[in-house]
Write an enzyme that holds these catalytic residues in place. Structure first.
Site, PDB file in Angstrom:
ATOM      1  N   GLY A   1       0.643  -4.727   0.872  1.00 53.92           N
ATOM      2  CA  GLY A   1      -0.549  -4.786   0.010  1.00 53.92           C
ATOM      3  C   GLY A   1      -0.288  -5.522  -1.295  1.00 53.92           C
ATOM      4  O   GLY A   1      -1.207  -6.086  -1.889  1.00 53.92           O
TER       5      GLY A   1
ATOM      6  N   GLU B   1      -0.654  -9.058  -0.457  1.00 53.17           N
ATOM      7  CA  GLU B   1      -2.093  -9.294  -0.243  1.00 53.17           C
ATOM      8  C   GLU B   1      -2.856  -9.349  -1.566  1.00 53.17           C
ATOM      9  O   GLU B   1      -3.775 -10.155  -1.726  1.00 53.17           O
ATOM     10  CB  GLU B   1      -2.658  -8.189   0.656  1.00 53.17           C
ATOM     11  CG  GLU B   1      -2.108  -8.264   2.069  1.00 53.17           C
ATOM     12  CD  GLU B   1      -2.475  -7.057   2.900  1.00 53.17           C
ATOM     13  OE1 GLU B   1      -1.949  -5.955   2.627  1.00 53.17           O
ATOM     14  OE2 GLU B   1      -3.294  -7.199   3.816  1.00 53.17           O
TER      15      GLU B   1
ATOM     16  N   GLU C   1       4.396  -4.951   7.374  1.00 53.75           N
ATOM     17  CA  GLU C   1       3.643  -3.860   8.023  1.00 53.75           C
ATOM     18  C   GLU C   1       4.040  -3.628   9.473  1.00 53.75           C
ATOM     19  O   GLU C   1       4.066  -2.493   9.938  1.00 53.75           O
ATOM     20  CB  GLU C   1       2.135  -4.131   7.950  1.00 53.75           C
ATOM     21  CG  GLU C   1       1.527  -3.927   6.583  1.00 53.75           C
ATOM     22  CD  GLU C   1       1.574  -5.165   5.710  1.00 53.75           C
ATOM     23  OE1 GLU C   1       2.323  -6.112   6.027  1.00 53.75           O
ATOM     24  OE2 GLU C   1       0.851  -5.191   4.699  1.00 53.75           O
TER      25      GLU C   1
ATOM     26  N   ALA D   1       0.871  -1.167   0.000  1.00 57.73           N
ATOM     27  CA  ALA D   1       0.000   0.000   0.000  1.00 57.73           C
ATOM     28  C   ALA D   1       0.914   1.224   0.000  1.00 57.73           C
ATOM     29  O   ALA D   1       2.092   1.118   0.355  1.00 57.73           O
ATOM     30  CB  ALA D   1      -0.877  -0.014   1.243  1.00 57.73           C
TER      31      ALA D   1
HETATM   32  N1  COA Z   1       4.639   3.127  -0.684  1.00 57.33           N
HETATM   33  C1  COA Z   1       5.007   4.286  -1.253  1.00 57.33           C
HETATM   34  N2  COA Z   1       6.129   4.420  -1.978  1.00 57.33           N
HETATM   35  C2  COA Z   1       6.904   3.342  -2.119  1.00 57.33           C
HETATM   36  C3  COA Z   1       6.574   2.105  -1.534  1.00 57.33           C
HETATM   37  C4  COA Z   1       5.371   2.030  -0.795  1.00 57.33           C
HETATM   38  N3  COA Z   1       4.962   0.886  -0.242  1.00 57.33           N
HETATM   39  N4  COA Z   1       7.554   1.215  -1.845  1.00 57.33           N
HETATM   40  C5  COA Z   1       8.451   1.879  -2.589  1.00 57.33           C
HETATM   41  N5  COA Z   1       8.061   3.156  -2.750  1.00 57.33           N
HETATM   42  C6  COA Z   1       8.748   4.227  -3.504  1.00 57.33           C
HETATM   43  C7  COA Z   1       9.982   4.741  -2.763  1.00 57.33           C
HETATM   44  O1  COA Z   1       9.607   5.699  -1.806  1.00 57.33           O
HETATM   45  C8  COA Z   1      10.762   5.312  -3.904  1.00 57.33           C
HETATM   46  O2  COA Z   1      10.208   6.551  -4.265  1.00 57.33           O
HETATM   47  P1  COA Z   1      11.170   7.830  -4.563  1.00 57.33           P
HETATM   48  O3  COA Z   1      12.044   7.369  -5.707  1.00 57.33           O
HETATM   49  O4  COA Z   1      10.233   8.920  -4.939  1.00 57.33           O
HETATM   50  O5  COA Z   1      11.952   8.044  -3.310  1.00 57.33           O
HETATM   51  C9  COA Z   1      10.481   4.349  -5.042  1.00 57.33           C
HETATM   52  O6  COA Z   1       9.269   3.696  -4.710  1.00 57.33           O
HETATM   53  C10 COA Z   1      11.538   3.297  -5.230  1.00 57.33           C
HETATM   54  O7  COA Z   1      11.721   2.621  -3.995  1.00 57.33           O
HETATM   55  P2  COA Z   1      13.168   2.507  -3.257  1.00 57.33           P
HETATM   56  O8  COA Z   1      12.906   2.310  -1.800  1.00 57.33           O
HETATM   57  O9  COA Z   1      14.053   3.630  -3.654  1.00 57.33           O
HETATM   58  O10 COA Z   1      13.711   1.152  -3.918  1.00 57.33           O
HETATM   59  P3  COA Z   1      14.763   0.134  -3.290  1.00 57.33           P
HETATM   60  O11 COA Z   1      15.109  -0.798  -4.388  1.00 57.33           O
HETATM   61  O12 COA Z   1      15.859   0.855  -2.595  1.00 57.33           O
HETATM   62  O13 COA Z   1      13.947  -0.682  -2.139  1.00 57.33           O
HETATM   63  C11 COA Z   1      12.038  -1.843  -1.231  1.00 57.33           C
HETATM   64  C12 COA Z   1      12.870  -1.485  -2.498  1.00 57.33           C
HETATM   65  C13 COA Z   1      10.806  -2.625  -1.685  1.00 57.33           C
HETATM   66  C14 COA Z   1      12.901  -2.703  -0.301  1.00 57.33           C
HETATM   67  C15 COA Z   1      11.634  -0.553  -0.514  1.00 57.33           C
HETATM   68  O14 COA Z   1      11.055   0.326  -1.461  1.00 57.33           O
HETATM   69  C16 COA Z   1      10.628  -0.758   0.581  1.00 57.33           C
HETATM   70  O15 COA Z   1      10.970  -1.242   1.658  1.00 57.33           O
HETATM   71  N6  COA Z   1       9.331  -0.409   0.342  1.00 57.33           N
HETATM   72  C17 COA Z   1       8.290  -0.475   1.305  1.00 57.33           C
HETATM   73  C18 COA Z   1       7.836  -1.895   1.501  1.00 57.33           C
HETATM   74  C19 COA Z   1       6.770  -1.949   2.573  1.00 57.33           C
HETATM   75  O16 COA Z   1       7.002  -1.708   3.738  1.00 57.33           O
HETATM   76  N7  COA Z   1       5.557  -2.286   2.129  1.00 57.33           N
HETATM   77  C20 COA Z   1       4.447  -2.433   3.011  1.00 57.33           C
HETATM   78  C21 COA Z   1       3.631  -1.209   3.023  1.00 57.33           C
HETATM   79  S1  COA Z   1       2.275  -1.390   4.140  1.00 57.33           S
END
Ligand code: COA
Length: 240
Positions: free
Chosen positions: A92, A95, A115, A47
């Site tokens: 999400g 999910e 989460e 999400a």
């Molecule tokens: N919500 C909003 N934005 C998200 C996102 C999310 N769940 N997951 C990734 N993004 C965005 C990042 O903020 C980034 O945006 P920006 O370039 O404007 O800063 C872009 O997507 C790329 O992500 P980034 O984190 O730079 O890539 P990465 O390869 O370094 O890491 C992940 C990848 C998946 C490990 C990392 O993005 C992450 O941990 N995301 C969240 C996962 C999460 O907790 N999901 C559950 C949500 S309830």
């Protein structure tokens, strides 16, 4: 299709996905539908955290219901919906994959429910579907530890149906092709029997199965399927 944010499911993306699923539901031609994330790096990384961070409790509850309703949109397609998971299927995104009927992963797939690391819980069905699919203990480990698992582990615990070499989309389309060869009405009835049946006590589920079994005998499809077997030829199901 929001690759710059790893296909994070903000409200607009959820609404767009529902519209696409409704279009698929209205199109009688496909035997199966494949759901894949754009960009190759993520199915969906969750999400949208930036959007969620601004929500209060009542808004968050409504957001949860909006996300949960994707499952009804998927079931309304009436044909198997297959998640093609390349890269991240987190929160999400995991999910959403769980809402699909089947999941095909590439070797670089990562599944997880992180989460709790953010101080919240899954809100798009994860606490319910994950436990039903992989069992309570495995689900609780994924929820409580929050660390992602790789494709091999996802396959081992039954979260991924298949792990394929190469891209998940090709693998999912190959699975869709296999499904396209079976009786389409039978496939539809299996989806109903399993999805609705799992929500029922066993006796009521068996009642549902008997009704659906009987209904398949009212159509041309089983006549053709059984005749083809006895005539030692491939079946020709309507619409092929
Ligand atoms: N919500 C909003 N934005 C998200 C996102 C999310 N769940 N997951 C990734 N993004 C965005 C990042 O903020 C980034 O945006 P920006 O370039 O404007 O800063 C872009 O997507 C790329 O992500 P980034 O984190 O730079 O890539 P990465 O390869 O370094 O890491 C992940 C990848 C998946 C490990 C990392 O993005 C992450 O941990 N995301 C969240 C996962 C999460 O907790 N999901 C559950 C949500 S309830």
């Amino acid at each position: 299709n929001r690759p710059d944010k790893l296909n994070a499911l903000d409200r607009a993306t959820i609404a767009a996905l529902k519209a696409e699923l409704a279009a698929a539901a209205d199109d009688p031609a496909p035997r199966a539908v494949v759901l894949a994330g754009a960009g190759g790096k993520a199915f969906a990384a969750g999400a949208d955290i930036a959007e969620m961070a601004r929500l209060g409790p009542a808004e968050a509850e409504a957001y949860s219901r909006e996300g949960q309703a994707l499952a009804q949109a998927i079931d309304a397609v009436g044909r198997p919906v297959i998640a093609a998971v390349d890269g991240y299927a987190l929160g999400g995104g995991c999910e959403l994959a769980l809402m699909c009927h089947l999941r095909v992963a590439s070797a670089k797939a990562r599944f997880g429910q992180p989460e709790t690391k953010l101080g919240l819980i899954p809100g798009f069905g994860g606490t319910q579907r994950l436990a039903r699919l992989v069992g309570e203990g495995r689900a609780l480990e994924l929820l409580l530890v929050g660390a992602p698992i790789d494709a091999a582990r996802a396959f081992e615990i039954g979260l991924a149906n298949r792990v394929v070499e190469g891209g998940a989309l090709d693998g999912a389309l190959a699975l869709a092709d296999e499904i396209a060869a079976v009786g389409p009405e039978a496939a539809r009835a299996c989806l109903r029997a399993v999805r609705e049946g799992l929500r029922l006590p066993l006796g009521a589920g068996l009642e549902l199965e008997a009704r659906l079994f009987g209904q398949t005998f009212a159509g041309d499809e089983m006549r053709e399927g059984t005749a083809a077997f006895m005539e030692k030829r491939p079946p020709r199901f309507a619409g092929r």
